[in-house]
Motif scaffolding. Structure first.
Motif, PDB file in Angstrom:
ATOM      1  N   GLY A  81       0.814  -1.215   0.000  1.00  0.00           N
ATOM      2  CA  GLY A  81       0.000   0.000   0.000  1.00  0.00           C
ATOM      3  C   GLY A  81       0.843   1.258   0.000  1.00  0.00           C
ATOM      4  O   GLY A  81       0.469   2.274  -0.607  1.00  0.00           O
ATOM      5  N   VAL A  82       1.991   1.217   0.674  1.00  0.00           N
ATOM      6  CA  VAL A  82       2.883   2.372   0.707  1.00  0.00           C
ATOM      7  C   VAL A  82       3.474   2.634  -0.678  1.00  0.00           C
ATOM      8  O   VAL A  82       3.525   3.781  -1.147  1.00  0.00           O
ATOM      9  N   ALA A  83       3.907   1.576  -1.351  1.00  0.00           N
ATOM     10  CA  ALA A  83       4.439   1.736  -2.710  1.00  0.00           C
ATOM     11  C   ALA A  83       3.370   2.283  -3.640  1.00  0.00           C
ATOM     12  O   ALA A  83       3.649   3.127  -4.504  1.00  0.00           O
ATOM     13  N   ASP A  84       2.134   1.834  -3.466  1.00  0.00           N
ATOM     14  CA  ASP A  84       1.035   2.338  -4.280  1.00  0.00           C
ATOM     15  C   ASP A  84       0.838   3.833  -4.039  1.00  0.00           C
ATOM     16  O   ASP A  84       0.683   4.614  -4.977  1.00  0.00           O
ATOM     17  N   ALA A  85       0.857   4.234  -2.776  1.00  0.00           N
ATOM     18  CA  ALA A  85       0.687   5.645  -2.437  1.00  0.00           C
ATOM     19  C   ALA A  85       1.814   6.487  -3.016  1.00  0.00           C
ATOM     20  O   ALA A  85       1.587   7.568  -3.563  1.00  0.00           O
ATOM     21  N   ASN A  86       3.035   6.000  -2.907  1.00  0.00           N
ATOM     22  CA  ASN A  86       4.175   6.781  -3.361  1.00  0.00           C
ATOM     23  C   ASN A  86       4.147   6.994  -4.871  1.00  0.00           C
ATOM     24  O   ASN A  86       4.375   8.106  -5.353  1.00  0.00           O
ATOM     25  N   ASP A 113      16.113  -5.217   7.940  1.00  0.00           N
ATOM     26  CA  ASP A 113      16.447  -3.817   7.658  1.00  0.00           C
ATOM     27  C   ASP A 113      15.241  -3.159   6.981  1.00  0.00           C
ATOM     28  O   ASP A 113      15.135  -3.142   5.752  1.00  0.00           O
ATOM     29  N   VAL A 114      14.344  -2.617   7.783  1.00  0.00           N
ATOM     30  CA  VAL A 114      13.115  -2.009   7.272  1.00  0.00           C
ATOM     31  C   VAL A 114      13.426  -0.754   6.461  1.00  0.00           C
ATOM     32  O   VAL A 114      12.838  -0.511   5.404  1.00  0.00           O
ATOM     33  N   VAL A 115      14.352   0.052   6.946  1.00  0.00           N
ATOM     34  CA  VAL A 115      14.680   1.297   6.254  1.00  0.00           C
ATOM     35  C   VAL A 115      15.181   1.008   4.845  1.00  0.00           C
ATOM     36  O   VAL A 115      14.746   1.635   3.868  1.00  0.00           O
ATOM     37  N   ALA A 116      16.091   0.035   4.705  1.00  0.00           N
ATOM     38  CA  ALA A 116      16.613  -0.306   3.377  1.00  0.00           C
ATOM     39  C   ALA A 116      15.504  -0.828   2.476  1.00  0.00           C
ATOM     40  O   ALA A 116      15.483  -0.543   1.274  1.00  0.00           O
ATOM     41  N   MET A 117      14.580  -1.598   3.045  1.00  0.00           N
ATOM     42  CA  MET A 117      13.489  -2.139   2.251  1.00  0.00           C
ATOM     43  C   MET A 117      12.575  -1.029   1.726  1.00  0.00           C
ATOM     44  O   MET A 117      12.060  -1.096   0.609  1.00  0.00           O
ATOM     45  N   TYR A 118      12.394   0.010   2.520  1.00  0.00           N
ATOM     46  CA  TYR A 118      11.465   1.079   2.150  1.00  0.00           C
ATOM     47  C   TYR A 118      12.091   2.168   1.282  1.00  0.00           C
ATOM     48  O   TYR A 118      11.367   2.961   0.678  1.00  0.00           O
ATOM     49  N   GLU A 119      13.402   2.232   1.218  1.00  0.00           N
ATOM     50  CA  GLU A 119      14.033   3.312   0.450  1.00  0.00           C
ATOM     51  C   GLU A 119      13.575   3.373  -1.008  1.00  0.00           C
ATOM     52  O   GLU A 119      13.349   4.464  -1.535  1.00  0.00           O
ATOM     53  N   PRO A 120      13.376   2.246  -1.710  1.00  0.00           N
ATOM     54  CA  PRO A 120      12.935   2.344  -3.110  1.00  0.00           C
ATOM     55  C   PRO A 120      11.490   2.788  -3.286  1.00  0.00           C
ATOM     56  O   PRO A 120      11.103   3.170  -4.395  1.00  0.00           O
ATOM     57  N   VAL A 121      10.667   2.738  -2.228  1.00  0.00           N
ATOM     58  CA  VAL A 121       9.234   3.032  -2.385  1.00  0.00           C
ATOM     59  C   VAL A 121       8.789   4.231  -1.552  1.00  0.00           C
ATOM     60  O   VAL A 121       7.595   4.436  -1.335  1.00  0.00           O
ATOM     61  N   ALA A 152       5.344   9.105  -0.071  1.00  0.00           N
ATOM     62  CA  ALA A 152       5.411   8.453   1.239  1.00  0.00           C
ATOM     63  C   ALA A 152       6.776   8.659   1.883  1.00  0.00           C
ATOM     64  O   ALA A 152       7.797   8.780   1.194  1.00  0.00           O
ATOM     65  N   VAL A 153       6.777   8.695   3.210  1.00  0.00           N
ATOM     66  CA  VAL A 153       8.010   8.750   3.992  1.00  0.00           C
ATOM     67  C   VAL A 153       7.890   7.753   5.144  1.00  0.00           C
ATOM     68  O   VAL A 153       6.783   7.450   5.593  1.00  0.00           O
ATOM     69  N   LEU A 154       9.011   7.260   5.616  1.00  0.00           N
ATOM     70  CA  LEU A 154       9.029   6.276   6.707  1.00  0.00           C
ATOM     71  C   LEU A 154       9.809   6.798   7.898  1.00  0.00           C
ATOM     72  O   LEU A 154      10.912   7.340   7.739  1.00  0.00           O
ATOM     73  N   ILE A 155       9.238   6.634   9.082  1.00  0.00           N
ATOM     74  CA  ILE A 155       9.962   6.852  10.339  1.00  0.00           C
ATOM     75  C   ILE A 155       9.896   5.552  11.137  1.00  0.00           C
ATOM     76  O   ILE A 155       8.807   5.021  11.397  1.00  0.00           O
TER      77      ILE A 155
END
Length: 549
Positions: A81-86, A113-121, A152-155
């Motif tokens: 869903g985050v990738a879709d939003a981004n 490594d959640v941060v690394a996983m989310y960096e592309p999306v 999208a952004v991740l914290i």
């Protein structure tokens, strides 16, 4: 105060009002800090549903909601869903828990490594390592998420950092004015628009910002130049306006594509190449293009703009409108665009009086839905064969009244998205259309809708298989693989979740069923057997189009 308390206070300062999600052990401190705050936490049945809710909230409001998951599987469940939003340019804040910093360096329970996983999306992804940095991280994240084009952004908040004591305080949010186009480049663009004989506009997702849509309508009222929207640009101009040329986006040649072929100048507004690739409307790469957007044009051999107006889109359109007022309107030759609109209008109405039994054509279903909904009501589409029909046959009076996933194109959005839409606009009718495959991907959120009292209607088009895949396979291979599946008893399913349920098999009964569902207070389900024989029939008909107007 505790770090988790500070994080909540910073989110409040940023104007965050809703967080959708599923809690876990590693974000327990944050959830406890959230109690008593002004932020409403909406408990969902799956993290993916939470991400779609945050996406739709962002698309409708332009402001952020947050979606929440714990570490490991909670974070991976959110990511679709985050990738879709981004990719669909929705501002979303993603909040995930994480293991204590003392065990992140080694093999440990649910650690990844959640941060690394989310960096592309995402536009930015950051883990909080020190409690004192929370105000800066939140301010940066929210600013980046809102900045055009939004995303999208991740914290990430590790569980031990959440417990740290800190004396830091939230930073005051300060907005900045987006940069505008300078006069020299606006003059250059206007000179090309004046010199053209058959200019046309392609309006993308950036054009549905309300200020931009207002200026676009003013420009078209003065010049008469026709506007074709992408799937995500619906409502940039009113469907009833003579310059509305409906939607482009099918892989096949369509009537509106003929108007693009005829054009000697294409003006793109807030257009992303992911919405409808240039190879489909500019295959030779020889079209004269003016690119107007918040960002410079993406590099593509078939998308090489002659002029780029980079900056605030509404301001750029205002500058063109000032030049129209100053210099007057050229004598354009737009008769072909009028023919396109007339042919499309006839096509949209061709099956409005269908009286089929046992199955219902997509065209008839969408005609009845459009007739039942008002100009400001909201329709949400999923991904599948139904999306292609909605894109071509459902048109809008206002921006952001038809939401179609068209960048990342993830299935599963309509039901959770409708729940969020009702939260945003409780005084408007909210109607979602999903295929049976699409709907079942987040069927668990039926409970969320019932618990929240969401006043929504979901229509499921039932064909017992993955219809879009079979459609595509038939086009290429003249046959398709086994894509069939079973479905529940829909009325029993509705009853089990406390929804109103209707199954409609005859075309003449559809409009009364829609009206009944919309009049019902609470969630309603309508299921129709859809006649997807129309898929290939449409392709054959479009394949017979002449190549000129």
């Amino acid at each position: 105060m505790k770090a988790s308390d500070l994080l909540v206070r910073c989110l409040e300062e940023e104007g965050i009002t809703h967080i959708f999600g599923v809690p876990g052990e590693e974000n327990a401190d944050f959830l406890l800090s959230l109690q008593g705050s002004s932020i409403e936490f909406v408990l969902t049945r799956h993290e993916q549903g939470a991400a779609f809710m945050a996406e739709v909230y962002g698309r409708l409001t332009g402001d952020l909601a947050a979606c929440l998951g714990t570490l490991g599987p909670g974070a991976t469940n959110l990511i679709t869903g985050v990738a879709d939003a981004n990719m669909d340019r929705a501002p979303v804040l993603v909040l995930t828990g994480q293991a204590a910093t003392a065990r992140q360096h080694k093999e440990s329970h649910q650690v990844m490594d959640v941060v690394a996983m989310y960096e592309p999306v995402t536009k930015w992804a950051q883990s909080i390592r020190v409690a004192d940095s929370i105000p800066e991280i939140v301010r940066k994240a929210v600013r980046l998420a809102r900045t055009e084009k939004p995303g999208a952004v991740l914290i990430e908040l590790p569980e031990d950092v959440a417990k740290q004591e800190t004396e830091s305080k939230p930073l005051e949010p300060r907005r900045f004015r987006r940069p505008g186009v300078d006069d020299k480049i606006a003059d250059s663009a206007w000179a090309r628009i004046r010199a053209a004989r058959k200019p046309i506009i392609i309006a993308g997702n950036g054009a549905i910002r309300r200020r931009a849509a207002k200026q676009l309508r003013r420009f078209c009222e003065a010049t008469g130049i026709g506007v074709i929207s992408t799937f995500m640009g619906k409502g940039a101009v009113d469907r009833e306006s003579p310059y509305c040329l409906y939607t482009i986006g099918l892989q096949q040649k369509d009537y509106v594509a003929l108007a693009v072929d005829e054009a000697d100048l294409v003006i793109t507004l807030g257009y992303d190449l992911v919405e409808y690739p240039p190879r489909l409307w500019n295959p030779k790469g020889d079209k004269a293009i003016i690119h107007m957007d918040f960002l410079p044009a993406e590099i593509d051999s078939q998308y090489l703009p002659a002029v780029e107006l980079v900056g605030d889109l509404a301001h750029g359109l205002w500058m063109l409108n000032e030049r129209v007022a100053r210099d007057g309107v050229p004598d354009y030759a737009l008769e072909g665009q009028a023919k396109v609109r007339a042919r499309m209008a006839d096509d949209l109405a061709a099956h409005k009086d269908d009286d089929t039994e046992g199955s219902i054509r997509p065209q008839k279903a969408l005609w009845d839905v459009r007739a039942a909904l008002g100009p400001n009501d909201i329709l949400l589409s999923g991904v599948g064969a139904h999306k292609m029909w909605i894109a071509r046959y459902y048109h809008c009076n206002e921006p952001n009244t038809c939401l179609i996933p068209n960048g990342f194109c993830s299935m599963g959005m309509p039901l959770p998205g409708a729940i969020a839409a009702h939260i945003v606009a409780p005084d408007r009718k909210v109607f979602a259309i999903a295929g049976d495959g699409d709907f079942m991907m987040n069927v668990q959120e039926m409970e969320t809708a019932r618990r929240l009292g969401s006043d929504i209607t979901v229509m499921v088009w039932e064909d017992g298989g993955y219809g879009l895949i079979s459609w595509k396979q038939e086009q290429e291979f003249q046959r398709h693989t086994d894509l069939a599946f079973g479905n529940p008893d829909w009325l029993d399913l509705a009853s089990a979740f406390g929804w109103q349920g209707q199954k409609v098999t005859n075309a003449r009964d559809l409009r009364p069923a829609i009206d009944k569902a919309l009049a019902h207070r609470g969630p309603s389900l309508i299921v129709i057997p859809i006649d997807y024989r129309e898929n290939m029939a449409l392709i054959r008909r479009l394949g017979e189009l002449t190549t000129t107007l």
